[in-house]
Design a protein around this motif. Structure first.
Motif, mmCIF file in Angstrom:
data_model
loop_
_atom_site.group_PDB
_atom_site.id
_atom_site.type_symbol
_atom_site.label_atom_id
_atom_site.label_comp_id
_atom_site.label_asym_id
_atom_site.label_seq_id
_atom_site.Cartn_x
_atom_site.Cartn_y
_atom_site.Cartn_z
ATOM 1 N N PRO A 25 38.054 39.977 -8.819
ATOM 2 C CA PRO A 25 38.401 39.945 -10.350
ATOM 3 C C PRO A 25 39.955 40.110 -10.341
ATOM 4 O O PRO A 25 40.598 40.698 -9.663
ATOM 5 C CB PRO A 25 37.989 41.342 -10.622
ATOM 6 C CG PRO A 25 36.721 41.537 -9.630
ATOM 7 C CD PRO A 25 36.971 40.774 -8.614
ATOM 8 N N GLY A 26 40.546 39.441 -11.349
ATOM 9 C CA GLY A 26 41.926 39.167 -11.741
ATOM 10 C C GLY A 26 42.691 38.309 -10.682
ATOM 11 O O GLY A 26 44.008 38.089 -10.919
ATOM 12 N N ILE A 27 42.135 37.961 -9.607
ATOM 13 C CA ILE A 27 42.913 36.965 -8.554
ATOM 14 C C ILE A 27 42.213 35.767 -8.724
ATOM 15 O O ILE A 27 42.780 34.844 -8.579
ATOM 16 C CB ILE A 27 42.767 37.850 -7.465
ATOM 17 C CG1 ILE A 27 43.571 39.188 -7.376
ATOM 18 C CG2 ILE A 27 43.563 36.766 -6.014
ATOM 19 C CD1 ILE A 27 43.504 39.935 -6.074
ATOM 20 N N THR B 64 39.010 33.173 -9.541
ATOM 21 C CA THR B 64 37.877 32.915 -10.670
ATOM 22 C C THR B 64 37.520 31.515 -10.574
ATOM 23 O O THR B 64 38.410 30.613 -10.316
ATOM 24 C CB THR B 64 38.288 33.195 -12.208
ATOM 25 O OG1 THR B 64 38.530 34.687 -12.171
ATOM 26 C CG2 THR B 64 37.195 32.926 -13.241
ATOM 27 N N LEU C 187 45.807 31.584 -15.461
ATOM 28 C CA LEU C 187 45.622 33.136 -16.129
ATOM 29 C C LEU C 187 44.431 33.621 -15.547
ATOM 30 O O LEU C 187 44.310 34.818 -15.070
ATOM 31 C CB LEU C 187 45.791 33.422 -17.379
ATOM 32 C CG LEU C 187 47.153 32.932 -18.179
ATOM 33 C CD1 LEU C 187 47.136 33.070 -19.694
ATOM 34 C CD2 LEU C 187 48.414 33.819 -17.353
ATOM 35 N N GLU C 188 43.245 32.792 -15.518
ATOM 36 C CA GLU C 188 42.102 33.481 -14.938
ATOM 37 C C GLU C 188 41.792 33.528 -13.543
ATOM 38 O O GLU C 188 41.386 34.369 -12.940
ATOM 39 C CB GLU C 188 40.982 32.619 -15.488
ATOM 40 C CG GLU C 188 40.351 32.781 -16.950
ATOM 41 C CD GLU C 188 40.069 33.888 -17.228
ATOM 42 O OE1 GLU C 188 39.416 34.826 -16.344
ATOM 43 O OE2 GLU C 188 39.938 34.686 -18.353
ATOM 44 N N SER C 189 42.659 32.731 -12.796
ATOM 45 C CA SER C 189 42.773 32.621 -11.296
ATOM 46 C C SER C 189 44.157 32.171 -10.838
ATOM 47 O O SER C 189 44.286 30.960 -10.139
ATOM 48 C CB SER C 189 41.384 31.482 -10.842
ATOM 49 O OG SER C 189 41.676 31.828 -9.354
ATOM 50 N N PRO C 190 45.232 33.001 -10.881
ATOM 51 C CA PRO C 190 46.585 32.569 -10.659
ATOM 52 C C PRO C 190 46.741 32.300 -9.160
ATOM 53 O O PRO C 190 47.687 31.349 -9.035
ATOM 54 C CB PRO C 190 47.132 33.889 -10.936
ATOM 55 C CG PRO C 190 46.168 35.031 -10.868
ATOM 56 C CD PRO C 190 45.083 34.453 -11.271
ATOM 57 N N THR D 16 41.006 27.470 -10.511
ATOM 58 C CA THR D 16 39.688 27.658 -10.699
ATOM 59 C C THR D 16 38.885 26.391 -9.940
ATOM 60 O O THR D 16 37.711 26.428 -10.176
ATOM 61 C CB THR D 16 39.226 27.610 -12.394
ATOM 62 O OG1 THR D 16 39.958 26.327 -12.982
ATOM 63 C CG2 THR D 16 39.806 28.882 -12.852
ATOM 64 N N GLN E 237 34.117 35.664 -12.048
ATOM 65 C CA GLN E 237 35.150 36.056 -11.158
ATOM 66 C C GLN E 237 34.664 36.379 -9.635
ATOM 67 O O GLN E 237 33.397 36.858 -9.451
ATOM 68 C CB GLN E 237 35.393 37.591 -11.707
ATOM 69 C CG GLN E 237 36.170 37.365 -13.001
ATOM 70 C CD GLN E 237 36.653 38.718 -13.575
ATOM 71 O OE1 GLN E 237 36.350 39.803 -13.027
ATOM 72 N NE2 GLN E 237 37.733 38.745 -14.352
#
Length: 282
Positions: free
Chosen positions: A166-168, A170, A142-145, A149, A163
Protein backbone atom coordinates in the motif's frame (compact mmCIF):
# COMPACT_ATOMS: atom_id res chain seq x y z
CA UNK A 1 0.15 10.60 -34.92
CA UNK A 2 1.90 10.11 -38.30
CA UNK A 3 2.36 13.89 -38.65
CA UNK A 4 4.15 13.98 -35.29
CA UNK A 5 6.36 11.05 -36.31
CA UNK A 6 7.21 12.77 -39.60
CA UNK A 7 7.70 16.06 -37.78
CA UNK A 8 10.18 14.51 -35.38
CA UNK A 9 12.13 12.94 -38.25
CA UNK A 10 12.30 16.21 -40.20
CA UNK A 11 13.24 18.04 -37.01
CA UNK A 12 16.31 15.80 -36.61
CA UNK A 13 17.23 15.95 -40.31
CA UNK A 14 16.78 19.74 -40.48
CA UNK A 15 19.20 20.21 -37.59
CA UNK A 16 21.80 18.17 -39.51
CA UNK A 17 21.26 20.24 -42.66
CA UNK A 18 21.54 23.46 -40.67
CA UNK A 19 24.84 22.41 -39.08
CA UNK A 20 26.28 21.38 -42.44
CA UNK A 21 25.34 24.81 -43.78
CA UNK A 22 27.05 26.54 -40.86
CA UNK A 23 30.15 24.45 -41.49
CA UNK A 24 30.18 25.04 -45.26
CA UNK A 25 28.00 27.81 -46.64
CA UNK A 26 27.09 26.56 -50.11
CA UNK A 27 23.90 26.91 -52.13
CA UNK A 28 23.41 23.13 -51.92
CA UNK A 29 23.52 23.15 -48.14
CA UNK A 30 21.24 26.19 -48.02
CA UNK A 31 18.76 24.41 -50.28
CA UNK A 32 18.78 21.38 -47.95
CA UNK A 33 18.02 23.61 -44.97
CA UNK A 34 15.11 25.29 -46.76
CA UNK A 35 13.83 22.01 -48.23
CA UNK A 36 13.78 20.17 -44.88
CA UNK A 37 12.44 23.21 -43.02
CA UNK A 38 9.51 23.38 -45.44
CA UNK A 39 8.58 19.74 -44.84
CA UNK A 40 8.97 20.20 -41.09
CA UNK A 41 6.59 23.16 -41.21
CA UNK A 42 4.20 21.19 -43.45
CA UNK A 43 3.77 18.55 -40.72
CA UNK A 44 2.59 21.32 -38.38
CA UNK A 45 4.09 19.35 -35.50
CA UNK A 46 4.53 22.05 -32.90
CA UNK A 47 6.51 19.86 -30.54
CA UNK A 48 8.98 19.01 -33.32
CA UNK A 49 9.47 22.67 -34.25
CA UNK A 50 9.92 23.60 -30.59
CA UNK A 51 12.43 20.76 -30.15
CA UNK A 52 14.51 21.96 -33.10
CA UNK A 53 14.56 25.60 -31.96
CA UNK A 54 15.41 24.81 -28.34
CA UNK A 55 17.88 22.12 -29.40
CA UNK A 56 19.83 24.67 -31.43
CA UNK A 57 19.61 27.10 -28.52
CA UNK A 58 21.04 24.41 -26.21
CA UNK A 59 24.03 23.97 -28.52
CA UNK A 60 24.56 27.75 -28.47
CA UNK A 61 24.48 27.75 -24.65
CA UNK A 62 27.13 25.01 -24.57
CA UNK A 63 29.42 26.75 -27.07
CA UNK A 64 29.13 30.09 -25.24
CA UNK A 65 29.79 28.42 -21.86
CA UNK A 66 26.37 29.31 -20.45
CA UNK A 67 25.20 25.86 -19.45
CA UNK A 68 23.23 27.28 -16.54
CA UNK A 69 20.73 28.44 -19.16
CA UNK A 70 20.18 24.77 -20.07
CA UNK A 71 19.08 24.07 -16.51
CA UNK A 72 16.82 27.13 -16.56
CA UNK A 73 15.24 25.93 -19.81
CA UNK A 74 14.38 22.48 -18.46
CA UNK A 75 13.26 23.83 -15.11
CA UNK A 76 10.94 26.20 -17.00
CA UNK A 77 9.50 23.39 -19.16
CA UNK A 78 8.96 21.20 -16.10
CA UNK A 79 7.37 24.03 -14.12
CA UNK A 80 4.89 24.78 -16.91
CA UNK A 81 3.80 21.15 -17.13
CA UNK A 82 3.54 20.75 -13.37
CA UNK A 83 1.30 23.82 -13.30
CA UNK A 84 -0.87 22.39 -16.10
CA UNK A 85 -1.20 19.00 -14.40
CA UNK A 86 -2.06 20.61 -11.06
CA UNK A 87 -5.02 22.22 -12.85
CA UNK A 88 -6.11 19.31 -15.10
CA UNK A 89 -5.47 16.23 -12.94
CA UNK A 90 -8.50 16.76 -10.64
CA UNK A 91 -10.77 17.07 -13.72
CA UNK A 92 -9.27 13.88 -15.16
CA UNK A 93 -9.95 11.94 -11.96
CA UNK A 94 -13.51 13.24 -11.60
CA UNK A 95 -14.86 13.33 -15.13
CA UNK A 96 -12.72 10.92 -17.16
CA UNK A 97 -11.13 8.09 -15.20
CA UNK A 98 -13.69 7.81 -12.40
CA UNK A 99 -16.78 8.43 -14.50
CA UNK A 100 -19.48 5.73 -14.33
CA UNK A 101 -18.87 5.03 -18.04
CA UNK A 102 -16.14 2.44 -18.69
CA UNK A 103 -14.96 4.02 -21.94
CA UNK A 104 -12.56 6.78 -20.88
CA UNK A 105 -12.16 8.03 -24.45
CA UNK A 106 -15.90 8.68 -24.61
CA UNK A 107 -15.65 10.21 -21.15
CA UNK A 108 -13.05 12.64 -22.44
CA UNK A 109 -15.19 13.54 -25.47
CA UNK A 110 -18.22 14.18 -23.26
CA UNK A 111 -16.13 16.31 -20.91
CA UNK A 112 -14.44 18.26 -23.74
CA UNK A 113 -17.73 19.01 -25.50
CA UNK A 114 -19.25 20.27 -22.28
CA UNK A 115 -16.15 22.24 -21.23
CA UNK A 116 -14.80 23.57 -24.55
CA UNK A 117 -17.50 23.03 -27.17
CA UNK A 118 -16.47 22.65 -30.81
CA UNK A 119 -12.70 22.21 -31.22
CA UNK A 120 -10.29 21.99 -34.12
CA UNK A 121 -8.28 18.79 -34.41
CA UNK A 122 -5.03 20.49 -33.39
CA UNK A 123 -6.60 22.19 -30.37
CA UNK A 124 -8.29 18.96 -29.37
CA UNK A 125 -4.89 17.19 -29.45
CA UNK A 126 -3.63 19.72 -26.92
CA UNK A 127 -6.65 19.15 -24.65
CA UNK A 128 -6.25 15.38 -24.91
CA UNK A 129 -2.70 15.65 -23.58
CA UNK A 130 -3.66 18.06 -20.81
CA UNK A 131 -6.79 16.27 -19.60
CA UNK A 132 -6.32 12.60 -20.50
CA UNK A 133 -2.91 11.23 -21.54
CA UNK A 134 -0.54 13.21 -19.29
CA UNK A 135 -2.78 12.72 -16.22
CA UNK A 136 -3.00 9.00 -17.05
CA UNK A 137 0.78 8.64 -16.71
CA UNK A 138 0.77 10.71 -13.53
CA UNK A 139 -2.11 8.64 -12.13
CA UNK A 140 -0.13 5.42 -12.50
CA UNK A 141 2.94 7.01 -10.92
CA UNK A 142 1.05 8.31 -7.90
CA UNK A 143 -0.42 4.85 -7.31
CA UNK A 144 2.99 3.14 -7.51
CA UNK A 145 5.79 5.70 -7.25
CA UNK A 146 8.72 3.34 -6.76
CA UNK A 147 8.43 0.90 -9.67
CA UNK A 148 5.30 2.04 -11.54
CA UNK A 149 2.33 -0.13 -12.41
CA UNK A 150 4.13 -2.32 -14.97
CA UNK A 151 5.19 -2.31 -18.62
CA UNK A 152 2.31 -1.48 -20.96
CA UNK A 153 -0.02 -0.68 -18.08
CA UNK A 154 -0.62 2.98 -18.98
CA UNK A 155 -2.53 1.84 -22.09
CA UNK A 156 -4.71 -0.67 -20.25
CA UNK A 157 -7.76 1.39 -19.35
CA UNK A 158 -9.86 1.86 -17.35
CA UNK A 159 -7.33 1.25 -14.58
CA UNK A 160 -7.97 -1.52 -12.09
CA UNK A 161 -5.33 -0.87 -9.45
CA UNK A 162 -4.33 -3.60 -7.02
CA UNK A 163 -2.09 -2.65 -4.11
CA UNK A 164 0.82 -4.99 -3.50
CA UNK A 165 2.48 -2.77 -0.91
CA UNK A 166 0.00 0.00 0.00
CA UNK A 167 1.20 3.43 -1.05
CA UNK A 168 4.40 2.08 -2.62
CA UNK A 169 3.80 -0.71 -5.17
CA UNK A 170 0.57 -1.09 -7.13
CA UNK A 171 -0.19 -3.01 -10.34
CA UNK A 172 -2.80 -2.39 -13.01
CA UNK A 173 -4.90 -5.55 -13.08
CA UNK A 174 -7.00 -4.55 -16.10
CA UNK A 175 -7.56 -7.86 -17.94
CA UNK A 176 -8.12 -6.26 -21.34
CA UNK A 177 -4.63 -5.52 -22.68
CA UNK A 178 -4.57 -2.64 -25.15
CA UNK A 179 -1.89 -2.38 -27.83
CA UNK A 180 -2.23 1.01 -29.49
CA UNK A 181 -0.59 4.43 -29.67
CA UNK A 182 -2.54 5.83 -26.71
CA UNK A 183 0.56 6.26 -24.55
CA UNK A 184 1.04 9.15 -22.15
CA UNK A 185 2.28 11.41 -24.98
CA UNK A 186 5.15 12.36 -22.69
CA UNK A 187 8.20 10.09 -22.43
CA UNK A 188 9.04 10.96 -18.84
CA UNK A 189 5.47 10.71 -17.54
CA UNK A 190 5.08 7.42 -19.41
CA UNK A 191 8.26 6.02 -17.84
CA UNK A 192 7.19 7.29 -14.42
CA UNK A 193 3.78 5.67 -14.79
CA UNK A 194 5.04 2.26 -15.94
CA UNK A 195 8.45 2.02 -14.24
CA UNK A 196 8.34 4.56 -11.45
CA UNK A 197 11.26 6.45 -9.94
CA UNK A 198 13.50 3.41 -10.29
CA UNK A 199 12.96 3.12 -14.04
CA UNK A 200 13.26 6.85 -14.69
CA UNK A 201 16.37 7.00 -12.51
CA UNK A 202 18.08 4.24 -14.50
CA UNK A 203 17.13 5.91 -17.78
CA UNK A 204 18.43 9.31 -16.64
CA UNK A 205 21.76 7.75 -15.60
CA UNK A 206 22.12 6.35 -19.12
CA UNK A 207 20.91 9.59 -20.75
CA UNK A 208 23.35 11.75 -18.78
CA UNK A 209 26.18 9.36 -19.67
CA UNK A 210 25.40 9.97 -23.35
CA UNK A 211 25.46 13.73 -22.73
CA UNK A 212 28.79 13.56 -20.87
CA UNK A 213 30.30 11.42 -23.63
CA UNK A 214 29.36 14.04 -26.22
CA UNK A 215 30.71 16.88 -24.08
CA UNK A 216 34.06 15.18 -23.55
CA UNK A 217 34.64 14.12 -27.17
CA UNK A 218 34.83 16.52 -30.09
CA UNK A 219 36.75 14.54 -32.70
CA UNK A 220 34.40 15.50 -35.55
CA UNK A 221 32.82 18.87 -34.83
CA UNK A 222 29.79 18.70 -37.15
CA UNK A 223 28.83 15.18 -36.11
CA UNK A 224 29.27 15.95 -32.43
CA UNK A 225 27.24 19.16 -32.71
CA UNK A 226 24.49 17.29 -34.56
CA UNK A 227 24.38 14.67 -31.81
CA UNK A 228 24.16 17.35 -29.12
CA UNK A 229 21.34 19.16 -30.93
CA UNK A 230 19.53 15.84 -31.49
CA UNK A 231 20.03 14.87 -27.85
CA UNK A 232 18.32 18.03 -26.63
CA UNK A 233 15.80 17.94 -29.46
CA UNK A 234 14.68 14.42 -28.48
CA UNK A 235 14.61 15.37 -24.80
CA UNK A 236 12.49 18.48 -25.41
CA UNK A 237 10.12 16.75 -27.86
CA UNK A 238 9.61 14.08 -25.19
CA UNK A 239 7.82 16.68 -23.08
CA UNK A 240 4.95 16.64 -25.59
CA UNK A 241 5.17 13.14 -27.11
CA UNK A 242 6.68 9.73 -26.33
CA UNK A 243 9.58 10.50 -28.69
CA UNK A 244 12.34 8.52 -26.98
CA UNK A 245 10.83 5.25 -28.20
CA UNK A 246 9.74 6.47 -31.65
CA UNK A 247 11.95 4.87 -34.36
CA UNK A 248 11.51 7.72 -36.86
CA UNK A 249 12.77 10.15 -34.20
CA UNK A 250 15.31 8.21 -32.15
CA UNK A 251 16.78 5.90 -34.81
CA UNK A 252 18.77 8.57 -36.75
CA UNK A 253 20.28 9.74 -33.46
CA UNK A 254 21.07 6.20 -32.26
CA UNK A 255 22.69 5.13 -35.56
CA UNK A 256 24.93 8.19 -35.78
CA UNK A 257 25.75 8.00 -32.06
CA UNK A 258 26.85 4.38 -32.50
CA UNK A 259 29.04 5.23 -35.50
CA UNK A 260 30.50 8.24 -33.68
CA UNK A 261 31.30 6.09 -30.64
CA UNK A 262 33.17 3.61 -32.85
CA UNK A 263 35.02 6.49 -34.55
CA UNK A 264 36.07 8.06 -31.23
CA UNK A 265 37.32 4.73 -29.87
CA UNK A 266 39.26 4.11 -33.08
CA UNK A 267 41.01 7.49 -32.82
CA UNK A 268 41.84 6.89 -29.17
CA UNK A 269 43.37 3.49 -29.95
CA UNK A 270 45.36 4.99 -32.80
CA UNK A 271 46.61 7.73 -30.49
CA UNK A 272 47.65 5.16 -27.86
CA UNK A 273 49.40 3.07 -30.51
CA UNK A 274 51.31 6.12 -31.75
CA UNK A 275 52.41 6.96 -28.20
CA UNK A 276 53.62 3.39 -27.59
CA UNK A 277 55.50 3.45 -30.91
CA UNK A 278 57.09 6.81 -30.06
CA UNK A 279 58.24 5.56 -26.66
CA UNK A 280 59.71 2.46 -28.30
CA UNK A 281 61.66 4.61 -30.72
CA UNK A 282 63.07 6.65 -27.81
Amino acid sequence: MSTNGAGGFYSIVTSLAFLFFLNKKTYTNLFLVIFNSFFLYATYSRGSILGLVLGLMALLFIKTRRRYLLYCMFIGLSAIQIYILAYTFPAYKKYIMNSPKANIYQNYNDFAIKEFGARSTKLNNVYIRMYETWPRGLDSFLESPLVGTGFGSVNDVPFHFKQVIPGIITTNEQKNKVFNDSHAHHSFLHLLGEQGLLGVGLFLIFWFSVYNFLLKNNQHAVTRDFLLVSFFNLTIMSFTEHRLTTPSNALPFVIILGLYHVYVNYLKKQDMADKVYTRGMV
